[in-house]
Design a protein around this motif. Sequence first.
Motif, PDB file in Angstrom:
ATOM      1  N   ALA A 113      34.557  48.232  43.589  1.00  6.52           N
ATOM      2  CA  ALA A 113      33.594  47.423  44.411  1.00  6.52           C
ATOM      3  C   ALA A 113      32.853  46.609  43.839  1.00  6.52           C
ATOM      4  O   ALA A 113      32.553  45.183  44.169  1.00  6.52           O
ATOM      5  CB  ALA A 113      32.508  48.505  44.819  1.00  6.52           C
ATOM      6  N   ILE A 117      31.888  41.778  44.178  1.00  4.33           N
ATOM      7  CA  ILE A 117      30.870  41.188  44.430  1.00  4.33           C
ATOM      8  C   ILE A 117      30.926  39.709  43.891  1.00  4.33           C
ATOM      9  O   ILE A 117      31.641  39.297  42.891  1.00  4.33           O
ATOM     10  CB  ILE A 117      29.728  41.925  43.456  1.00  4.33           C
ATOM     11  N   GLN A 143      24.547  47.153  45.595  1.00  5.50           N
ATOM     12  CA  GLN A 143      25.916  46.210  46.224  1.00  5.50           C
ATOM     13  C   GLN A 143      27.078  47.340  46.140  1.00  5.50           C
ATOM     14  O   GLN A 143      27.803  47.477  46.817  1.00  5.50           O
ATOM     15  CB  GLN A 143      26.026  44.961  45.765  1.00  5.50           C
ATOM     16  N   THR A 144      27.334  47.747  44.755  1.00  7.58           N
ATOM     17  CA  THR A 144      28.664  48.556  44.555  1.00  7.58           C
ATOM     18  C   THR A 144      28.559  49.825  45.143  1.00  7.58           C
ATOM     19  O   THR A 144      29.550  50.187  45.866  1.00  7.58           O
ATOM     20  CB  THR A 144      28.694  48.812  42.939  1.00  7.58           C
ATOM     21  N   ARG A 146      27.068  50.531  48.025  1.00  8.63           N
ATOM     22  CA  ARG A 146      27.088  50.401  49.352  1.00  8.63           C
ATOM     23  C   ARG A 146      28.585  49.989  49.821  1.00  8.63           C
ATOM     24  O   ARG A 146      29.257  50.268  50.820  1.00  8.63           O
ATOM     25  CB  ARG A 146      26.066  49.302  49.865  1.00  8.63           C
ATOM     26  N   ARG A 147      29.205  49.077  48.978  1.00  9.73           N
ATOM     27  CA  ARG A 147      30.692  48.771  49.063  1.00  9.73           C
ATOM     28  C   ARG A 147      31.509  50.005  48.702  1.00  9.73           C
ATOM     29  O   ARG A 147      32.539  49.904  49.438  1.00  9.73           O
ATOM     30  CB  ARG A 147      30.931  47.527  48.197  1.00  9.73           C
ATOM     31  N   GLU A 214      28.419  54.022  56.249  1.00 14.78           N
ATOM     32  CA  GLU A 214      29.011  52.840  56.136  1.00 14.78           C
ATOM     33  C   GLU A 214      28.219  51.877  57.188  1.00 14.78           C
ATOM     34  O   GLU A 214      28.024  50.731  56.643  1.00 14.78           O
ATOM     35  CB  GLU A 214      30.490  52.894  56.390  1.00 14.78           C
ATOM     36  N   ALA A 218      26.164  48.761  55.389  1.00 19.80           N
ATOM     37  CA  ALA A 218      27.075  47.735  55.427  1.00 19.80           C
ATOM     38  C   ALA A 218      26.232  46.479  54.907  1.00 19.80           C
ATOM     39  O   ALA A 218      25.267  46.112  55.357  1.00 19.80           O
ATOM     40  CB  ALA A 218      27.723  47.423  56.486  1.00 19.80           C
ATOM     41  N   HIS A 221      28.436  40.483  56.231  1.00 21.06           N
ATOM     42  CA  HIS A 221      29.332  39.455  55.407  1.00 21.06           C
ATOM     43  C   HIS A 221      29.835  38.724  56.577  1.00 21.06           C
ATOM     44  O   HIS A 221      29.765  38.782  57.822  1.00 21.06           O
ATOM     45  CB  HIS A 221      30.577  39.844  54.848  1.00 21.06           C
TER      46      HIS A 221
ATOM     47  N   HIS B  93      22.751  41.443  49.374  1.00 23.16           N
ATOM     48  CA  HIS B  93      22.092  42.778  49.821  1.00 23.16           C
ATOM     49  C   HIS B  93      20.689  42.729  50.351  1.00 23.16           C
ATOM     50  O   HIS B  93      20.373  43.839  50.983  1.00 23.16           O
ATOM     51  CB  HIS B  93      22.323  44.004  49.196  1.00 23.16           C
TER      52      HIS B  93
END
Lengths: 221, 245
Positions: A113, A117, A143-144, A146-147, A214, A218, A221, B93
């Motif tokens: 993940a 980024i 961020q990681t 969540r991804r 998820e 999310a 993007h 984010h």
Amino acid sequence: MSEAFAFLNDIVDYGPQILSGLINTLILAGTISVTGLLAGILIFRLTLSDNEIIRKSTARYISFFIGTPLIVLLFLMYYGLPQWGINFSPFTIAVIGFTLNIAAYNSRYLSAAYNGIDQHQLMAASAQGFSSRQIFTLIILPQTLRRAIPGLTNQVALNIKDSSIAFLIQYVDFFAQMQEQASLNFQYLKVYAVTGAVYLLLVSLVIFASKRLETRYAIPH
Amino acid sequence: MTLLQVRGLTKKHDDVGVLNGVDFSLCKGEIKIVMGPSGCGKTTLLRCLNRLQEPSSGEIIFDGEEITAAAVDIQQVRQRIGFVFQNFALYRHLSALDNVKLGLRKLRGLSDAEATQRAIYELSRVEMQDHQDKYPAHLSGGQQQRVAIARALVMDPAVLFFDEPTSALDPLMAREVANLLNRLHDEKVTILCVTHDVTLAKNLPGDVLFLNHGRVEAEAPISELMKNHANENVRAFFEQKAPSE
């Protein structure tokens, strides 16, 4: 019909033990999912270290635990450590063994993940004056995590299923109780079908929760 | 009054000199534009100035302090230098508002209410207050640029660095960036802007620092550099740029 009734009757009679096994399975799976996630985050953090020795050692840790069958690790601790006078309960051994193993996998999900980024954000954070610790906790980790939700929750599903091997070190979980039931009534087909169905139900709940997470977390993007 | 003084700055990558002794100064309230051909070291210069890349040698005196010394708390120095990146580099984010608030909350220790108030003020300064809840992915390039500027401004920096602020924007947006930089200059914000965009440079009031092979080869208003300059490299650069202008 009477055969099916007898089987159900057996299940009900043996209900308290089955329920206690199910609770033990949930306790073990829940514990190792949490400890495995926390340890996985720690291992992932070490893979980003500026220190080359730490990075290489971490890579070896990951390779070792991904490459070693979990059952070997559990047996090593359960049967091997008492030879040195070190004794732990089956639960403790299961938690330690699973955590070491799951942490390696979780750190890989987080690393994958992380590779997705946009690295310019990290440079921007450095330029703003954030320390590397702050960059990790404020930018990288949110961020990681969540991804990596699909991978991490997939691991939770695996934890539920794989926790059944803990019965081999005398941890009395749901699978152990169902095996006991089968050995009493000799209804192997039915007992193991029910066992599989219960695991399937638990894993389905995890997958359902994973989809919700998820969607909720999310990153646009 | 001089805010930034750079003397003999060098940067080597594998024994190849990217910066080969850069000297220049920047006064408070001044705007200076760094131009030069691709690979001349413009972006490296900007990144060396706040030590995102470590210079190989030379002096950087920022607000009276030599900041290349090992004992310097570079994180504190960076908090006084706003940096707007070429691709904006917003935190994906976080919403626009949270992007601007983050530094105030975590570096300055402001309460959520105070940080929100100041962040909204900075967003309105770049006309982005109506988009404060949007995530970077939902903003256009120009809007992301403005949020990145607000994120830099909110820390009340002594100087703002811009790295190619128009390269990812269409001509209309690029013109807006020029207007915004002029407005900031009018508000006495000190700016160092790296660009290859001659139109942008023409629309900004400061001198151009012409960088070539990691050295400053000329420093003058762009109008002078474009008028048959004595330096052959300067002439070649602007002649090549002229047809597209």
